[in-house]
Structure formats: structure tokens, C-alpha cells
Design a protein around this motif. Structure first.
Motif, short mmCIF file in Angstrom:
data_model
loop_
_atom_site.label_atom_id
_atom_site.label_comp_id
_atom_site.label_asym_id
_atom_site.label_seq_id
_atom_site.Cartn_x
_atom_site.Cartn_y
_atom_site.Cartn_z
N PHE A 303 0.85 -1.19 0.00
CA PHE A 303 0.00 0.00 0.00
C PHE A 303 0.89 1.24 0.00
N GLU A 304 0.27 2.42 -0.01
CA GLU A 304 1.07 3.65 0.05
C GLU A 304 0.83 4.36 1.38
N ALA A 305 1.73 5.29 1.68
CA ALA A 305 1.70 5.96 2.98
C ALA A 305 0.34 6.59 3.28
N ASP A 306 -0.35 7.09 2.25
CA ASP A 306 -1.63 7.76 2.52
C ASP A 306 -2.74 6.77 2.92
N SER A 307 -2.51 5.47 2.76
CA SER A 307 -3.50 4.48 3.20
C SER A 307 -3.12 3.84 4.54
N GLN A 308 -1.94 4.24 5.04
CA GLN A 308 -1.38 3.52 6.19
C GLN A 308 -2.30 3.50 7.42
N ASP A 309 -2.92 4.63 7.73
CA ASP A 309 -3.76 4.68 8.94
C ASP A 309 -4.93 3.70 8.82
N LYS A 310 -5.54 3.68 7.64
CA LYS A 310 -6.70 2.78 7.46
C LYS A 310 -6.28 1.31 7.46
N VAL A 311 -5.14 1.04 6.86
CA VAL A 311 -4.67 -0.35 6.84
C VAL A 311 -4.32 -0.80 8.26
N ARG A 312 -3.67 0.08 9.00
CA ARG A 312 -3.30 -0.24 10.38
C ARG A 312 -4.52 -0.41 11.28
N ALA A 313 -5.54 0.41 11.02
CA ALA A 313 -6.76 0.30 11.83
C ALA A 313 -7.40 -1.07 11.61
N ALA A 314 -7.32 -1.57 10.37
CA ALA A 314 -7.91 -2.88 10.07
C ALA A 314 -7.02 -4.03 10.56
N PHE A 315 -5.70 -3.78 10.57
CA PHE A 315 -4.75 -4.83 10.99
C PHE A 315 -3.80 -4.24 12.04
N PRO A 316 -4.27 -4.11 13.28
CA PRO A 316 -3.44 -3.44 14.30
C PRO A 316 -2.10 -4.15 14.53
#
Ligand code: PMV
Length: 326
Positions: A303-316
């Protein structure tokens, strides 16, 4: 040509150019976006196809090597039983270079991320041997020698995006890694561990069985040729969607070719399939994230940095790597 002759051929071009030293050297791990699966020469680890990877930057292996009276392998501070499979494999490899040696390695790949570290380990060992003998080998020579330890290690002698060109010569002297010029500072790799246990079958045996028995393997070289074209262009254009789709499809095609082998080979666990579904549903919600998978049950997310928060929220539990961070 056998491995010993290949080592001799590479070293014939090198000579002791600088004062030998036994310093600690480093090589990064790498994740293939277009996979290497299948050999045309099992001793020299010559691949059926080219492959393309992304280096894991600061995550890899440090190695230091010294002459010794008997082979010693120390990994992350632990002396490994010389009769173990891992120690014997490394001793066999190092015997190609004379020896015996004392090899000390330490890994900066996140602990328990379920990542095989053989690629960075063999590339670091070659760099350490180079240092010890003062050979000052070029990248091509180091890549060829690392390949003799583990195919994917041929790509760990470079950083960034790396293509391992399959080559055409029987002696493998044209089968080595070439770094791509492109950088992509905002790209991210996420390591998603779903299981940490032993693999059902090693990649060496799994490749051989797939090549020999899987009817789907016939389609693999063509698929890789197409995916390489797409992935190279996507990297050039920094087109995340095209890169993600191609990498995900390529990984699935590799795994399906193994599933069709006889007997069937599966590195997937139910938890892997659940994680794949979670990635797909996240995409359905508009998050630009894709997965790839190697010879194990864990996923690597792209993924790219601008998606990181959402990806992390889904996969803590995700371990995020910025491959181009300095
Ligand atoms: O280098 P090996 O023998 O560990 O094989 C690696 C194979 C994959 O990781 C599944 C794919 C790749 O290109 O790294």
C-alpha cells in the motif's frame, strides 16, 4: 557446471584488491512482487523465469565471518547445533569457499514476523566473505554467489526494486540481479503474521514437485513474462493499483500452481484465507491495499503511505516497513 566450479569461475575474476578485514556487513531481505518459482538447474539455483522484488531496507541480516578450526554458526547470539539442518546447509555452502569459518549473524527482520531470512542471510554471508578476502566483487559476482545459497538471495545484494534476470547460459554467469533505477518513497510493505510454526515443505522440494507434476505450471512462465512487463511499468508510473493487482495475481497463480501439484502443496492456512478476505473487503471500502504471499502462511501487504492509517486500523498487528526510508 557444478556449484564449486561456479564459485571458481566468479572468483577467477576477483583478486585480493584491498586489505582483508572481518567486519560486520549487512544485506536486506526482499519480497518478490513477481515470484521466482521453479528451477531449470537445481544445483546452481537457475530459475525458469526472471523475478522482481522490493528490498526491505533496514530489515535484513548482519553477518561477520572469520576463519576457524571447525564450522561454527551463531545466529542472534545462539550457537546453532552443528548437526542441525540449518548449520549443515550453511557449512556446505561455506565449504565452497574453503573454510572452515565461524559465521555470526544477527537479524533485524521483525522477530516472529514469519519471514524466511535465507535471502538476506546468504547475501550478507557473501558480502562478509568478500570483506574477509578483500575481493571487492561487483554486484553481479555477489549476486551469482548468493544465488548458489538460495535463489531469492541473488536479489538481496541490491536495494530498492530489483530484477533477477533468469539468464540463458548453462553456467548461470548471466543469471543475476539488476537494480531498477526507480524509487518510490511512499510505498509500504506490511508484514501480517498469521502463524509462526514450521512449514509443511521447504521451497526447494515444493518447486521441484510443482515443476514436475503440476499441470498449471505450464502457464507460469507466460504469466511471469506478462506480469514483469506490467509491474515494471507500474513502478515507473508509481501506479499502485496496477502494481498491487499484478503482484496479488502473481502470488495467487504461484500458489495455485502448487495446489495442482501431486501430491498437492498448500502453504495457506484458514487464517491466511481469512486475512485475504479482510484485504479484499478493505479494498471494497475504498482502501488501496493488496497482498502477496511466499512459501508460508503469512501475508505481506502492499500500500502507500496515505493508506497507512486505514490499513493499520484494520490490521493493528501489522508491522509496517518503508523500503525507501533512509
Ligand atoms: O530462494 P528460495 O529457494 O527460498 O525461494 C523463494 C521463493 C519465494 O519466496 C516463494 C518467491 C521469491 O521469489 O522470493
Amino acid at each position: 557446471m557444478n556449484a564449486r566450479e561456479a564459485v571458481r569461475a566468479v572468483l577467477a575474476e576477483a583478486s585480493s584488491r584491498v586489505k582483508p578485514r572481518s567486519a560486520e556487513v549487512y544485506a536486506p531481505a526482499n519480497i518478490a512482487l513477481v515470484k521466482y518459482w521453479g528451477k531449470r538447474d537445481t544445483e546452481l539455483n537457475l530459475p525458469v523465469t526472471s523475478s522482481l522484488s522490493l528490498s526491505m531496507g533496514g530489515h535484513g541480516t548482519f553477518a561477520q565471518i572469520e576463519p576457524a578450526s571447525a564450522p561454527v554458526l551463531v545466529i542472534d547470539g545462539q550457537t546453532i547445533d552443528p548437526a542441525s539442518k540449518m548449520a549443515l546447509r550453511m557449512a556446505d555452502y561455506l565449504a565452497l569457499f574453503g573454510g572452515p569459518f565461524r559465521l555470526t549473524t544477527r537479524s533485524t527482520v521483525p522477530v516472529g514476523a514469519g519471514l524466511a531470512s535465507s535471502a538476506s542471510a546468504f547475501a550478507a554471508v557473501v558480502a562478509a566473505l568478500d570483506d574477509l578476502h578483500g575481493w571487492q566483487m561487483d554486484m553481479r559476482a555477489r549476486s551469482i554467489l548468493a544465488r548458489l545459497g538460495s535463489g531469492s538471495a541473488s536479489r538481496s545484494v541490491c536495494t530498492g526494486f530489483v530484477e533477477w534476470r533468469r539468464g540463458h547460459q548453462d553456467d548461470g554467469m548471466d543469471s543475476h540481479a539488476i537494480p531498477l533505477e526507480a524509487t518510490w518513497p511512499s510505498i509500504r510493505l506490511g508484514l501480517l503474521k498469521v502463524f509462526d510454526g514450521p512449514k509443511p515443505i521447504g521451497s526447494r522440494e515444493a518447486m521441484l514437485r510443482t515443476v514436475q507434476t503440476s499441470p498449471l505450471y505450464k502457464a507460469w512462465p507466460g504469466q511471469v513474462a506478462d506480469d514483469l512487463v506490467v509491474v515494471r511499468a507500474a513502478i515507473e508510473a508509481k501506479d499502485m493499483m496496477t502494481l498491487g493487482r499484478a503482484a496479488e495475481t502473481n502470488a495467487l497463480a504461484m500458489h495455485l500452481s502448487m495446489h495442482a501439484a501431486l501430491p498437492s502443496i498448500s502453504y495457506w492456512l484458514p487464517e491466511s484465507l481469512t486475512a485475504m478476505e479482510r484485504v479484499r473487503s478493505l479494498r471494497d471500502e475504498g482502501v488501496r491495499v493488496w497482498f502477496t504471499m511466499d512459501a508460508g502462511p503469512n501475508l505481506k501487504l502492499l500500500f502507500e503511505a496515505d493508506s497507512q492509517d486505514k490499513v493499520r486500523a484494520a490490521f493493528p498487528e501489522l508491522e509496517v516497513i518503508a523500503p525507501f526510508a533512509t
